[in-house]
Design a protein around this motif. Sequence first.
Motif, PDB file in Angstrom:
ATOM      1  N   SER A  62       0.826  -1.194   0.000  1.00 56.47           N
ATOM      2  CA  SER A  62       0.000   0.000   0.000  1.00 56.47           C
ATOM      3  C   SER A  62       0.866   1.252   0.000  1.00 56.47           C
ATOM      4  O   SER A  62       1.999   1.238   0.473  1.00 56.47           O
ATOM      5  N   ASN A  63       0.297   2.327  -0.507  1.00 54.94           N
ATOM      6  CA  ASN A  63       0.916   3.650  -0.440  1.00 54.94           C
ATOM      7  C   ASN A  63      -0.021   4.651   0.211  1.00 54.94           C
ATOM      8  O   ASN A  63       0.192   5.838   0.135  1.00 54.94           O
ATOM      9  N   THR A  64      -1.083   4.158   0.838  1.00 55.63           N
ATOM     10  CA  THR A  64      -2.040   5.057   1.478  1.00 55.63           C
ATOM     11  C   THR A  64      -1.957   4.911   2.991  1.00 55.63           C
ATOM     12  O   THR A  64      -1.291   4.026   3.509  1.00 55.63           O
ATOM     13  N   ASP A  65      -2.665   5.761   3.695  1.00 58.40           N
ATOM     14  CA  ASP A  65      -2.732   5.687   5.155  1.00 58.40           C
ATOM     15  C   ASP A  65      -3.914   4.849   5.626  1.00 58.40           C
ATOM     16  O   ASP A  65      -4.092   4.651   6.823  1.00 58.40           O
ATOM     17  N   ARG A  78       5.229  -0.653   2.281  1.00 59.76           N
ATOM     18  CA  ARG A  78       5.029   0.692   1.724  1.00 59.76           C
ATOM     19  C   ARG A  78       6.096   0.937   0.673  1.00 59.76           C
ATOM     20  O   ARG A  78       7.277   0.804   0.931  1.00 59.76           O
ATOM     21  N   GLN A  79       5.628   1.281  -0.504  1.00 60.44           N
ATOM     22  CA  GLN A  79       6.522   1.556  -1.611  1.00 60.44           C
ATOM     23  C   GLN A  79       6.911   3.028  -1.597  1.00 60.44           C
ATOM     24  O   GLN A  79       6.090   3.876  -1.247  1.00 60.44           O
ATOM     25  N   PRO A  80       8.130   3.342  -1.979  1.00 62.42           N
ATOM     26  CA  PRO A  80       8.569   4.745  -1.975  1.00 62.42           C
ATOM     27  C   PRO A  80       7.986   5.499  -3.184  1.00 62.42           C
ATOM     28  O   PRO A  80       8.698   5.805  -4.141  1.00 62.42           O
ATOM     29  N   SER A  81       6.695   5.772  -3.131  1.00 61.64           N
ATOM     30  CA  SER A  81       6.000   6.314  -4.304  1.00 61.64           C
ATOM     31  C   SER A  81       6.556   7.666  -4.758  1.00 61.64           C
ATOM     32  O   SER A  81       6.658   7.910  -5.963  1.00 61.64           O
ATOM     33  N   ARG A  82       6.897   8.530  -3.830  1.00 65.97           N
ATOM     34  CA  ARG A  82       7.441   9.831  -4.228  1.00 65.97           C
ATOM     35  C   ARG A  82       8.756   9.656  -4.984  1.00 65.97           C
ATOM     36  O   ARG A  82       8.960  10.239  -6.052  1.00 65.97           O
ATOM     37  N   GLU A  83       9.640   8.812  -4.429  1.00 72.38           N
ATOM     38  CA  GLU A  83      10.923   8.557  -5.078  1.00 72.38           C
ATOM     39  C   GLU A  83      10.723   7.870  -6.435  1.00 72.38           C
ATOM     40  O   GLU A  83      11.449   8.140  -7.384  1.00 72.38           O
ATOM     41  N   MET A  84       9.731   6.980  -6.511  1.00 78.42           N
ATOM     42  CA  MET A  84       9.434   6.305  -7.776  1.00 78.42           C
ATOM     43  C   MET A  84       9.013   7.322  -8.829  1.00 78.42           C
ATOM     44  O   MET A  84       9.466   7.265  -9.978  1.00 78.42           O
ATOM     45  N   GLY A  85       8.164   8.255  -8.451  1.00 77.61           N
ATOM     46  CA  GLY A  85       7.708   9.286  -9.375  1.00 77.61           C
ATOM     47  C   GLY A  85       8.837  10.191  -9.837  1.00 77.61           C
ATOM     48  O   GLY A  85       8.951  10.503 -11.031  1.00 77.61           O
ATOM     49  N   GLU A  86       9.682  10.595  -8.888  1.00 78.71           N
ATOM     50  CA  GLU A  86      10.816  11.451  -9.238  1.00 78.71           C
ATOM     51  C   GLU A  86      11.765  10.733 -10.193  1.00 78.71           C
ATOM     52  O   GLU A  86      12.226  11.320 -11.184  1.00 78.71           O
TER      53      GLU A  86
END
Length: 173
Positions: free
Chosen positions: A103-106, A119-127
């Motif tokens: 998940s990437n949500t709270d 938890r996947q590092p979604s912000r880093e993945m996007g960047e």
Amino acid sequence: MGAKRIAVISSSEFLSITKDRVAGYKEALKAHGIEANDDYIHYSFYSGMDFSEIEAIINKLFTLKQKPDAILTTSDKITTGVLKTLKRRGIKIPDDVALAGFSNTDIPELIDPPMTIVRQPSREMGEAAVNLLLQLIESKRPVKEFEKRMLSPELQVRASSMGKKKATRKTSK
């Protein structure tokens, strides 16, 4: 947390992300001396979007002679279907079966009991994706080789993956 019969429910087996996650599941089992059992590996062709598909998978798992004592889900939508089906069947988390998911949500923090997640590092993945895309766009030559980056996820252990006594102790503090 002591589980030995760990099932995984993932998206379509034709997706590369599914292959990676199921391979990771198998590696983790092996690292803990548990042999992967094909009866515990299930794929959701519709990635949890068809509730009846998830319900059928859970029903199949819980009619096995050796029912799973833990389930790993690989997407929020699959997790939602699993939670709904377990609740309908009166199967309690973590008393009857432990549950963990990606998940990437709270939202997993709000579920009772709070859910263990990868938890996947979604912000880093996007960047990283944007930077790689910009490099492709700005390249003067045709790109023939593509870079693949793997970013490390974070395991957040919560009560849903703990045994009954452990979950009670953890949440009572």
